[in-house]
Design a protein around this motif. Structure first.
Motif, PDB file in Angstrom:
ATOM      1  N   THR A   1      11.079  13.009  -8.317  1.00 16.93           N
ATOM      2  CA  THR A   1      12.376  12.583  -7.940  1.00 16.93           C
ATOM      3  C   THR A   1      12.974  12.766  -6.697  1.00 16.93           C
ATOM      4  O   THR A   1      12.372  13.568  -6.023  1.00 16.93           O
ATOM      5  N   VAL A   2      13.790  11.660  -6.421  1.00 18.78           N
ATOM      6  CA  VAL A   2      14.494  12.013  -4.976  1.00 18.78           C
ATOM      7  C   VAL A   2      15.267  13.244  -4.861  1.00 18.78           C
ATOM      8  O   VAL A   2      15.311  13.711  -3.871  1.00 18.78           O
ATOM      9  N   ASP A   3      15.621  14.014  -6.113  1.00 16.49           N
ATOM     10  CA  ASP A   3      16.153  15.275  -6.058  1.00 16.49           C
ATOM     11  C   ASP A   3      15.085  16.263  -6.222  1.00 16.49           C
ATOM     12  O   ASP A   3      15.272  17.558  -6.274  1.00 16.49           O
ATOM     13  N   LYS A   4      13.692  15.859  -5.879  1.00 15.89           N
ATOM     14  CA  LYS A   4      12.498  16.817  -6.049  1.00 15.89           C
ATOM     15  C   LYS A   4      12.273  17.640  -7.238  1.00 15.89           C
ATOM     16  O   LYS A   4      11.714  18.857  -7.229  1.00 15.89           O
ATOM     17  N   GLU A   5      12.682  16.857  -8.247  1.00  7.70           N
ATOM     18  CA  GLU A   5      12.192  17.303  -9.533  1.00  7.70           C
ATOM     19  C   GLU A   5      10.960  16.607  -9.900  1.00  7.70           C
ATOM     20  O   GLU A   5      10.810  15.329  -9.905  1.00  7.70           O
ATOM     21  N   GLU A   6      10.108  17.468 -10.554  1.00  6.86           N
ATOM     22  CA  GLU A   6       8.699  16.945 -11.114  1.00  6.86           C
ATOM     23  C   GLU A   6       8.712  16.283 -12.327  1.00  6.86           C
ATOM     24  O   GLU A   6       9.618  17.032 -13.292  1.00  6.86           O
ATOM     25  N   VAL A   7       8.191  14.904 -12.549  1.00  4.07           N
ATOM     26  CA  VAL A   7       8.241  14.406 -13.702  1.00  4.07           C
ATOM     27  C   VAL A   7       6.956  14.211 -14.406  1.00  4.07           C
ATOM     28  O   VAL A   7       5.670  13.858 -13.562  1.00  4.07           O
ATOM     29  N   THR A   8       6.858  14.441 -15.584  1.00  3.27           N
ATOM     30  CA  THR A   8       5.356  14.574 -16.417  1.00  3.27           C
ATOM     31  C   THR A   8       5.341  13.449 -17.410  1.00  3.27           C
ATOM     32  O   THR A   8       6.427  12.908 -17.959  1.00  3.27           O
ATOM     33  N   LEU A   9       4.296  12.699 -17.338  1.00  7.12           N
ATOM     34  CA  LEU A   9       3.914  11.810 -18.631  1.00  7.12           C
ATOM     35  C   LEU A   9       3.240  12.390 -19.570  1.00  7.12           C
ATOM     36  O   LEU A   9       2.242  12.985 -19.313  1.00  7.12           O
ATOM     37  N   PHE A  10       3.503  11.996 -20.897  1.00 11.91           N
ATOM     38  CA  PHE A  10       2.882  12.578 -21.952  1.00 11.91           C
ATOM     39  C   PHE A  10       2.207  11.101 -22.625  1.00 11.91           C
ATOM     40  O   PHE A  10       3.165  10.347 -22.973  1.00 11.91           O
ATOM     41  N   LYS A  11       1.033  11.078 -23.024  1.00 15.82           N
ATOM     42  CA  LYS A  11       0.564  10.038 -23.569  1.00 15.82           C
ATOM     43  C   LYS A  11      -0.118  10.458 -25.247  1.00 15.82           C
ATOM     44  O   LYS A  11      -0.999  11.300 -25.237  1.00 15.82           O
TER      45      LYS A  11
END
Length: 392
Positions: free
Chosen positions: A49-59
């Motif tokens: 994110t723009v706030d430097k937070e990592e985003v994860t995708l779960f399938k």
């Protein structure tokens, strides 16, 4: 000599038989390994994110090949792929193909919405004699939790499960006291569970350390054709409700519950959307389509089937089950063709519809509506299921 030849022949046969058995064991092992890996969860990096937070995708994948993708940003359902009558797999929910699009202003595609889904009039409510003021992000009203609701935060992954009959991911978020104007530290979890019967369960839980209000939902937009360039007007919809919640021009409830009988809001028998949405009923004109909460029947029974949608060309059927008293049925009235779709097109008006199971809008200001108050020591629990199938 003859005995030696016979022994050599026997040895060769024995070797061939052993090789065959070994080969069979190898094939069986591969087959077993494949079978065990069918019901599974795949995980990957989705972005930062723009706030430097990592985003994860779960399938989440089931044995039939249906899969659901969920990202930790906003707890959003980004993909639900399921087959049509010919077995063709298509994505039946609207969404983007990048995190940057989800961070921009958008109509809550697939999001976990809170603390309070829908509208609160004038951005204010009273609780235990105290008046709380919320951000006004929808005209004079507060909508879907305010300026930075649950749809715009990164949720923590609390638990991931893989079993022979279901796979699930549990996300958690702590909404701090007075965040967006709501009282109490609210610890919330949302669990997405994909089952082998092609159903997606969404289970919400929340606790608070101070009396507050809670009303959560999932804001997925469905298009059962599997092609968001198509309108949803060729879908049939059925809603098990004798009443609905009329609204004023600001889409705030008038305080009454009206009968659906002899109105275009009567979906007790399946209706083709294209036929009923053209009605010049005052309530349809206010929302430029359907954007209303239906008072679901049999609330005393708890979890039950409440609605269905059917697309005859693809044969896809969506059934909704919930324990909630209401469901907002929204026909994508504010989609305007400005947002990019992953296929290179855009999301036009009526390219998706929402079945948002919930309590009634503006309930904190409507004493006759079911309460949305949560007190310390109690737990907010609710469950909604989206079940997919096909029929001729």
């Amino acid at each position: 000599m003859r005995l030696a030849k016979l022994n050599s022949f026997s040895i060769n046969i024995f070797i061939i038989l052993m090789l065959c058995l070994a080969c069979k064991k190898k094939i069986d092992h591969k087959s077993l390994k494949k079978q065990k890996s069918v019901m599974r969860i795949e995980k990957c990096y989705y972005g930062t994110t723009v706030d430097k937070e990592e985003v994860t995708l779960f399938k989440l994948i089931n044995e039939g090949g249906i899969y659901v993708e969920v990202i930790t940003f906003g707890g959003r359902v980004t993909t639900i792929k399921c087959p049509d009558l010919q077995g063709k797999m298509d994505n039946v929910v609207l969404g983007f193909d990048s995190l940057s699009q989800y961070e921009k202003k958008n109509p809550y595609f697939g999001a976990a919405v809170g603390r309070y889904v829908n509208r609160i009039a004038n951005g204010r409510f009273s609780l235990e004699g105290e008046v709380y003021t919320l951000a006004k992000n929808n005209g004079d009203n507060s909508l879907h939790g305010g300026l930075k609701g649950f749809d715009k935060v990164v949720w923590i992954v609390e638990e991931v499960k893989e079993t022979p009959s279901f796979v699930s991911v549990k996300l958690a978020y702590l909404s701090k006291d007075m965040e967006e104007g709501f009282p109490g530290n609210l610890q919330t979890t949302v669990t997405y569970t994909l089952n082998n019967d092609n159903s997606l369960n969404i289970h919400y839980e929340a606790i608070t350390d101070k009396t507050t209000i809670v009303n959560l939902t999932n804001h997925s937009y469905f298009n059962l054709s599997g092609d968001c360039s198509n309108s949803i007007l060729d879908h049939e919809v059925q809603i098990n409700a004798n009443k609905y919640v009329p609204v004023n021009k600001s889409l705030i409830p008038t305080g009454t519950l009206a009968s659906v009988e002899h109105t275009p809001f009567d979906f007790r028998a399946a209706q083709l959307l294209g036929d009923v949405i053209k009605n010049n009923h005052e309530q349809i004109e206010i929302g430029d389509g359907f954007d209303h909460c239906w008072v679901l029947n049999n609330v005393s029974k708890g979890y039950r089937s409440v609605a269905k949608a059917y697309h005859s060309l693809s044969g896809r059927v969506l059934e909704v089950l919930t324990d909630q008293p209401g469901m907002q049925f929204y026909t994508g009235n504010f989609l305007d063709g400005t947002l990019p779709a992953p296929n290179g097109g855009v999301f036009n008006k009526r390219s998706g519809f929402c079945f948002e199971t919930q309590h009634f809008p503006d309930a904190p200001n409507q004493p006759k509506f079911p309460s949305t108050t949560l007190v310390p020591g109690e737990k907010y629990r609710t469950k909604t299921t989206f079940k997919f199938s096909t029929k001729y």
